[in-house]
Scaffold this motif. Structure first.
Motif, PDB file in Angstrom:
ATOM      1  N   UNK A   1      12.448   8.873 -57.422  1.00  0.00           N
ATOM      2  CA  UNK A   1      11.315   9.783 -57.248  1.00  0.00           C
ATOM      3  C   UNK A   1      10.254   9.542 -58.317  1.00  0.00           C
ATOM      4  N   UNK A   2      10.702   9.363 -59.564  1.00  0.00           N
ATOM      5  CA  UNK A   2       9.770   9.111 -60.654  1.00  0.00           C
ATOM      6  C   UNK A   2       9.026   7.796 -60.450  1.00  0.00           C
ATOM      7  N   UNK A   3       9.761   6.763 -60.015  1.00  0.00           N
ATOM      8  CA  UNK A   3       9.111   5.479 -59.749  1.00  0.00           C
ATOM      9  C   UNK A   3       8.084   5.603 -58.629  1.00  0.00           C
ATOM     10  N   UNK A   4       8.432   6.345 -57.602  1.00  0.00           N
ATOM     11  CA  UNK A   4       7.509   6.546 -56.488  1.00  0.00           C
ATOM     12  C   UNK A   4       6.225   7.213 -56.970  1.00  0.00           C
ATOM     13  N   UNK A   5       6.366   8.222 -57.828  1.00  0.00           N
ATOM     14  CA  UNK A   5       5.193   8.901 -58.373  1.00  0.00           C
ATOM     15  C   UNK A   5       4.363   7.950 -59.231  1.00  0.00           C
ATOM     16  N   UNK A   6       5.027   7.150 -60.052  1.00  0.00           N
ATOM     17  CA  UNK A   6       4.307   6.198 -60.902  1.00  0.00           C
ATOM     18  C   UNK A   6       3.551   5.170 -60.072  1.00  0.00           C
ATOM     19  N   UNK A   7       4.202   4.647 -59.037  1.00  0.00           N
ATOM     20  CA  UNK A   7       3.526   3.677 -58.172  1.00  0.00           C
ATOM     21  C   UNK A   7       2.336   4.315 -57.460  1.00  0.00           C
ATOM     22  N   UNK A   8       2.479   5.558 -57.034  1.00  0.00           N
ATOM     23  CA  UNK A   8       1.372   6.246 -56.374  1.00  0.00           C
ATOM     24  C   UNK A   8       0.206   6.408 -57.336  1.00  0.00           C
ATOM     25  N   UNK A   9       0.495   6.742 -58.599  1.00  0.00           N
ATOM     26  CA  UNK A   9      -0.558   6.872 -59.601  1.00  0.00           C
ATOM     27  C   UNK A   9      -1.223   5.530 -59.866  1.00  0.00           C
TER      28      UNK A   9
ATOM     29  N   UNK B   1      25.779  10.387 -60.749  1.00  0.00           N
ATOM     30  CA  UNK B   1      25.091   9.095 -60.770  1.00  0.00           C
ATOM     31  C   UNK B   1      24.080   9.014 -59.630  1.00  0.00           C
ATOM     32  N   UNK B   2      24.451   9.478 -58.449  1.00  0.00           N
ATOM     33  CA  UNK B   2      23.534   9.453 -57.313  1.00  0.00           C
ATOM     34  C   UNK B   2      22.316  10.337 -57.565  1.00  0.00           C
ATOM     35  N   UNK B   3      22.526  11.515 -58.159  1.00  0.00           N
ATOM     36  CA  UNK B   3      21.401  12.388 -58.484  1.00  0.00           C
ATOM     37  C   UNK B   3      20.469  11.718 -59.483  1.00  0.00           C
ATOM     38  N   UNK B   4      21.060  11.043 -60.484  1.00  0.00           N
ATOM     39  CA  UNK B   4      20.246  10.347 -61.472  1.00  0.00           C
ATOM     40  C   UNK B   4      19.412   9.247 -60.810  1.00  0.00           C
ATOM     41  N   UNK B   5      20.034   8.499 -59.918  1.00  0.00           N
ATOM     42  CA  UNK B   5      19.331   7.414 -59.222  1.00  0.00           C
ATOM     43  C   UNK B   5      18.216   7.976 -58.352  1.00  0.00           C
ATOM     44  N   UNK B   6      18.495   9.066 -57.639  1.00  0.00           N
ATOM     45  CA  UNK B   6      17.469   9.687 -56.799  1.00  0.00           C
ATOM     46  C   UNK B   6      16.295  10.178 -57.649  1.00  0.00           C
ATOM     47  N   UNK B   7      16.596  10.779 -58.803  1.00  0.00           N
ATOM     48  CA  UNK B   7      15.525  11.246 -59.678  1.00  0.00           C
ATOM     49  C   UNK B   7      14.689  10.076 -60.186  1.00  0.00           C
ATOM     50  N   UNK B   8      15.358   8.988 -60.569  1.00  0.00           N
ATOM     51  CA  UNK B   8      14.622   7.810 -61.031  1.00  0.00           C
ATOM     52  C   UNK B   8      13.759   7.234 -59.918  1.00  0.00           C
TER      53      UNK B   8
END
Length: 97
Positions: A70-78, A61-68
Motif C-alpha cells: 500500500x505504501x509503495x502504491x501511494x509513493x508511485x502515485x505521488x 507477515x502478510x499484513x506487513x507485506x500488504x502495508x508495504x
C-alpha cells in the motif's frame, strides 16, 4: 516401528496413506512423500527467516507485506503525479487536530 502390529494393520495403514496422498500406485507414494518432505523443509527455512525478522506468524507477515505494498502504491502515485497536492497522513485519516 511397533512389532505388535500384524500384516493386516500395515496394509490398512498403507491403504490409508495411498488415499491421503491421492496416488494410485506405490511408486507414486514414494515420490509424493519426497515432494512433501522437500516442501516441509522449505517451509521450515521460511519460518526461521520470519522468526529472525521478528515475525512469529504468517498472518503478521502478510499484513506487513500488504502495508508495504500500500505504501509503495501511494509513493508511485505521488511520483507519477507530482502536480497533485500531497496531504499529511493525519488529514487523510481525519485525525488532525
Amino acid at each position: 516401528m511397533n512389532d505388535d502390529h500384524d500384516l493386516d494393520w500395515y496394509r490398512a495403514q498403507w491403504n490409508e496413506l495411498v488415499d491421503v496422498l491421492a496416488v494410485e500406485d506405490s511408486d507414486a507414494v514414494v515420490s509424493e512423500v519426497r515432494r512433501l518432505r522437500k516442501q516441509a523443509e522449505a517451509l521450515s527455512v521460511q519460518r526461521e527467516v520470519l522468526v529472525e525478522a521478528g515475525v512469529e506468524n504468517p498472518e503478521k507477515a502478510l499484513r506487513m507485506i500488504e502495508n508495504m505494498a500500500d505504501q509503495l502504491e501511494e509513493l508511485y502515485a505521488e511520483r507519477d503525479h507530482p502536480d497533485l497536492p500531497v496531504k499529511p497522513e493525519e488529514e487523510t485519516n481525519g485525525t488532525s487536530g
